[in-house]
Design an enzyme around this catalytic site. Structure first.
Site, short mmCIF file in Angstrom:
data_model
loop_
_atom_site.label_atom_id
_atom_site.label_comp_id
_atom_site.label_asym_id
_atom_site.label_seq_id
_atom_site.Cartn_x
_atom_site.Cartn_y
_atom_site.Cartn_z
CG ASP A 128 60.10 -32.29 -40.01
OD1 ASP A 128 60.36 -33.49 -39.76
OD2 ASP A 128 60.15 -31.82 -41.17
CD GLU A 162 56.19 -41.14 -41.10
OE1 GLU A 162 57.04 -41.88 -41.63
OE2 GLU A 162 56.48 -40.24 -40.30
#
Length: 309
Positions: A108, A200
């Site tokens: 990613d 997150e």
């Protein structure tokens, strides 16, 4: 006339070298150096010539060196892997340990990796590990578009890398508006991986408020695309705030430098981000490395077949 003077006879030098030594009586004796005898070289036997020719043919053959290099490489790998967990060994090309048991791998990326040569990314391989897919950052919050998204989104598929786009979620902002912003930026097509929401942080809001906004984002994306988005998060954040709330959505979990992902078998995880320090050809910065939880058929079933817009 006076008589001609007599010529003093000139003593001739010997044509061979004299070496004088004394014998037992003290009188010198002369020793001559023996002449060298010429020796005629014998020709090599035919069998020896054939053997040397065959040896040179083998040594100059590229197949021989390929065999030697392969054997040496295997031996070095065996020596280097002594003491390592056979299910979690180091891959020198990627400069990380990679857990075994996974056949599909990916990365990613975002602006942090800079300009990427996707052709080099695709051709990189060590043993059976290569880059099959990439998740690419597209947006963040309500206004930020990753400056490298459009280039990565265009160039990665050209190189044969299967892609999915992700949005970095800010829970203090409207989930629905963040979803609209994401879909305005990303053109999702058949053959892509499902869109991803990266959650997150709480960003100074309560866990319940975060879940409300996240649910808005997920519902809007699924309604507009007909596809369930993937939720990306860290293992601790998942256990603290998400577990038991979004179990119907596929999970992508970050849990670094471990031989196994430490979650229950009931967890609906599809991707595991197991390292944040991989070295990839064509990328000048370290990269997150991921494994897919399934075989090629399961991976193909995850890809978007069609979109509703």
């Amino acid at each position: 006339m006076p008589p001609a003077p007599r010529k003093t006879p000139v003593s001739r030098k010997p044509t061979f070298r004299k070496i004088y030594e004394s014998d037992a009586s003290g009188r010198p004796r002369r020793k001559t150096t023996p002449r060298k005898r010429s020796t005629k070289k014998k020709p090599w036997p035919v069998w020896l010539k054939i053997s040397i020719a065959a040896l040179l043919l083998v040594l100059l053959s590229p197949f021989y060196y390929g065999y030697v290099i392969k054997g040496s490489s295997s031996t070095w790998r065996w020596i280097r892997d002594i003491g390592e967990d056979p299910n979690y060994r180091t891959y020198s090309s990627f400069d990380i340990k990679i857990p075994r048991g996974y056949g599909i791998h990916g990365i990613d990326v975002s602006y942090y990796q800079g300009k990427i040569d996707w052709k080099q990314v695709k051709t990189m391989k060590e043993d059976d590990v290569k880059i099959d897919f990439a998740f690419i950052k597209a947006t963040e919050g309500l206004f930020k578009v990753d400056p490298y998204f459009q280039r990565n989104w265009r160039e990665a598929p050209k190189a044969g890398v299967i892609c999915g786009a992700y949005h970095f979620f800010r829970p203090q902002k409207s989930g629905e508006w963040q979803a609209k912003f994401f879909l305005q930026t990303v053109k999702i097509e058949a053959g892509d991986l499902p869109p991803v929401v990266d959650i997150e942080e709480l960003n100074d809001v309560t866990a319940s408020k975060m879940r409300v906004q996240l649910a808005e984002f997920l519902n809007y994306i699924e309604k507009k695309t007909g596809v369930k988005p993937i939720i990306y998060t860290g293992l601790s954040f998942y256990k603290d705030y998400l577990q038991g709330h979004f179990d119907e959505y596929p999970l992508w979990i970050a849990h670094y430098h471990q031989p196994k992902l430490k979650v229950s078998k009931a967890t609906n995880w599809h991707f595991w981000q197991h390292s944040d320090k991989a070295r990839i050809s064509g990328i000048n910065h370290v990269v997150d490395f991921n494994a897919f939880n399934g075989d090629s058929l399961a991976f193909d079933n995850m890809l978007i077949k069609r979109t509703n817009f």
